[in-house]
Each structure stands twice: as C-alpha cells, then as structure tokens.
Design a protein around this motif. Structure first.
Motif, short mmCIF file in Angstrom:
data_model
loop_
_atom_site.label_atom_id
_atom_site.label_comp_id
_atom_site.label_asym_id
_atom_site.label_seq_id
_atom_site.Cartn_x
_atom_site.Cartn_y
_atom_site.Cartn_z
N LEU A 11 36.61 31.61 39.35
CA LEU A 11 37.90 31.67 38.68
C LEU A 11 38.66 32.85 39.28
O LEU A 11 38.09 33.92 39.50
CB LEU A 11 37.66 31.92 37.18
N ALA A 12 39.94 32.63 39.58
CA ALA A 12 40.76 33.71 40.15
C ALA A 12 42.15 33.70 39.53
O ALA A 12 42.61 32.67 39.04
CB ALA A 12 40.86 33.56 41.67
N VAL A 13 42.78 34.85 39.57
CA VAL A 13 44.17 34.99 39.15
C VAL A 13 44.93 35.63 40.31
O VAL A 13 44.53 36.69 40.81
CB VAL A 13 44.30 35.85 37.88
N ALA A 14 45.99 34.98 40.73
CA ALA A 14 46.89 35.54 41.74
C ALA A 14 48.17 35.94 41.04
O ALA A 14 48.69 35.21 40.19
CB ALA A 14 47.18 34.52 42.83
N SER A 15 48.68 37.12 41.37
CA SER A 15 49.91 37.61 40.75
C SER A 15 50.64 38.51 41.74
O SER A 15 50.14 38.80 42.83
CB SER A 15 49.60 38.38 39.46
N TYR A 16 51.83 38.94 41.33
CA TYR A 16 52.62 39.84 42.16
C TYR A 16 53.02 41.05 41.32
O TYR A 16 53.57 40.91 40.24
CB TYR A 16 53.88 39.15 42.70
N ALA B 176 51.85 34.27 37.10
CA ALA B 176 50.47 34.29 37.59
C ALA B 176 50.02 32.87 37.87
O ALA B 176 50.53 31.91 37.28
CB ALA B 176 49.54 34.94 36.55
N LEU B 177 49.08 32.74 38.78
CA LEU B 177 48.43 31.46 39.03
C LEU B 177 46.97 31.60 38.63
O LEU B 177 46.30 32.56 39.03
CB LEU B 177 48.48 31.08 40.51
N LEU B 178 46.47 30.62 37.90
CA LEU B 178 45.06 30.55 37.55
C LEU B 178 44.43 29.54 38.49
O LEU B 178 44.85 28.39 38.54
CB LEU B 178 44.88 30.13 36.09
N ILE B 179 43.43 29.99 39.25
CA ILE B 179 42.76 29.14 40.22
C ILE B 179 41.32 28.96 39.78
O ILE B 179 40.58 29.94 39.66
CB ILE B 179 42.80 29.76 41.64
N GLN B 180 40.93 27.71 39.53
CA GLN B 180 39.55 27.44 39.12
C GLN B 180 38.92 26.52 40.14
O GLN B 180 39.42 25.43 40.41
CB GLN B 180 39.53 26.81 37.73
N GLY B 181 37.80 26.98 40.72
CA GLY B 181 37.10 26.21 41.73
C GLY B 181 35.70 25.85 41.30
O GLY B 181 35.00 26.66 40.70
N ALA C 190 53.28 44.13 45.99
CA ALA C 190 52.05 43.58 46.55
C ALA C 190 51.54 42.44 45.68
O ALA C 190 51.67 42.45 44.47
CB ALA C 190 50.98 44.67 46.62
N TYR C 191 50.95 41.46 46.36
CA TYR C 191 50.26 40.39 45.67
C TYR C 191 48.86 40.88 45.33
O TYR C 191 48.24 41.64 46.09
CB TYR C 191 50.16 39.14 46.56
N ARG C 192 48.35 40.44 44.18
CA ARG C 192 47.02 40.82 43.72
C ARG C 192 46.16 39.57 43.63
O ARG C 192 46.64 38.48 43.31
CB ARG C 192 47.06 41.51 42.35
N TRP C 193 44.88 39.73 43.89
CA TRP C 193 43.90 38.65 43.78
C TRP C 193 42.73 39.20 42.97
O TRP C 193 42.08 40.16 43.38
CB TRP C 193 43.43 38.23 45.17
#
Length: 178
Positions: A94-99, A71-76, A105-108
């Motif tokens: 704050l977002a989490v990207a995963s597969y 997972a990627l943790l994206i903080q803006g 499928a990729y999830r957001w």
C-alpha cells in the motif's frame, strides 16, 4: 472573571490552532495532475528476483485519488504463477503519493506486509514516477513507473551498491482495466 479568562484562553488556543493549520504543509491538487496517468485498476504480470531466485507473478494495482485529489492511494497485490506456488501471495503493498507544496516535492509513503515503512521523495515527469530508497545494509533501490507506447503501466526495480551501476531485479507490465 474566571469565565472571561477561560473564554480568552479558548480564543487564544483557537487562534493559534488556526494559524498553525494555515501554515501546515499541504498538498496541491494541481501538482497531482501529473500523476493522473496512474489512476485506475491495472492488471498484468511480471517477475522479481528474491534471494537469487527469479519468480513470476500476476499483479493487480488499484490507484484511487483521495482527499479531493491531494493524494493517490496505490494498492498492489500480486500472486505467484510459479509451478508449485501458483496463487500464493508474492506482493502485498500500500502506498500514498502526494505533493508537499511547501517543500516543492512529491512524497512516496509505502507499506508492505512484514517490511519497514518507506517515506521518501518521488520524482515525477511526463507519464513517469520514480521513487527510491537507501538499503539499510548499503546500496540503493529505485523503482520507475511509466506508461509505455502501448499505454501500459511498465515498472522496473533496480539495485545499485554504488549509486552508479544499476542491476534490474523486478519488472512488470500492466494493462488498464478501468
């Protein structure tokens, strides 16, 4: 006899749990490699239209791999650069990207202060991430993040009332800091 029944029951529950966990949707680090271009700390500026008014801001995005890269943790975080509002928060998300390898499928999954959570599918191609959502009162919003020819994070946000004609309401360009 009671001990044997209890032990059998515990063993059965443990077995069912192990099977359920083995079949649970999981992410695949290999697929997440396509999003490696986002990892790091980014800073830059942009603009957004809020209630018909254009506002400018400075943005910092921090993207960190988590859970062994699944997972990627994206903080803006963005602050206004408008006269009279300089330094005031304009964006905090704050977002989490995963597969999901079972759904292929990729999830957001995104959260923003004071807004409903967003859980949607994302599209990933070479140095590009696109995610989208349906607006409760009609229409669609999409965000496209991609590396430009200067290797900067370039992101646009667009709205469409019909799914065919898109109107830009957001843009930012960020430079990698680390």
């Amino acid at each position: 006899m009671k001990t044997i029944i209890t032990a059998s029951l515990v063993a059965a529950i443990a077995t069912m749990y192990s099977v359920a966990m083995a079949e649970a949707p999981t992410q695949a680090p290999g697929a997440m490699a396509k999003l490696a271009f986002l990892v790091g700390t980014w800073q830059g500026d942009g603009w957004i239209v809020i209630r018909g008014q254009r506002h400018t801001f400075q943005e910092t995005e921090t993207v960190t791999p988590k859970l062994g890269g699944t997972a990627l943790l994206i903080q803006g975080s963005g602050v206004s650069t408008d006269a009279g509002n300089a330094g005031e928060p304009i964006h905090n998300a704050l977002a989490v990207a995963s597969y999901d390898r079972h759904q292929h499928a990729y999830r957001w999954y995104a959260l923003q202060a004071g807004q409903p959570a967003i859980d949607t599918q994302a599209d990933v191609s070479a140095d590009t991430l696109t995610w989208h959502m349906t607006v409760p009162h009609g229409g669609k919003i999409r965000f496209v993040i991609k590396l430009n020819d200067k290797q900067q994070w370039h992101e646009i946000g667009e709205f469409s009332s019909d799914g065919k004609t898109w109107h830009q309401f957001f843009e930012m360009t960020l430079d990698r800091q680390a």
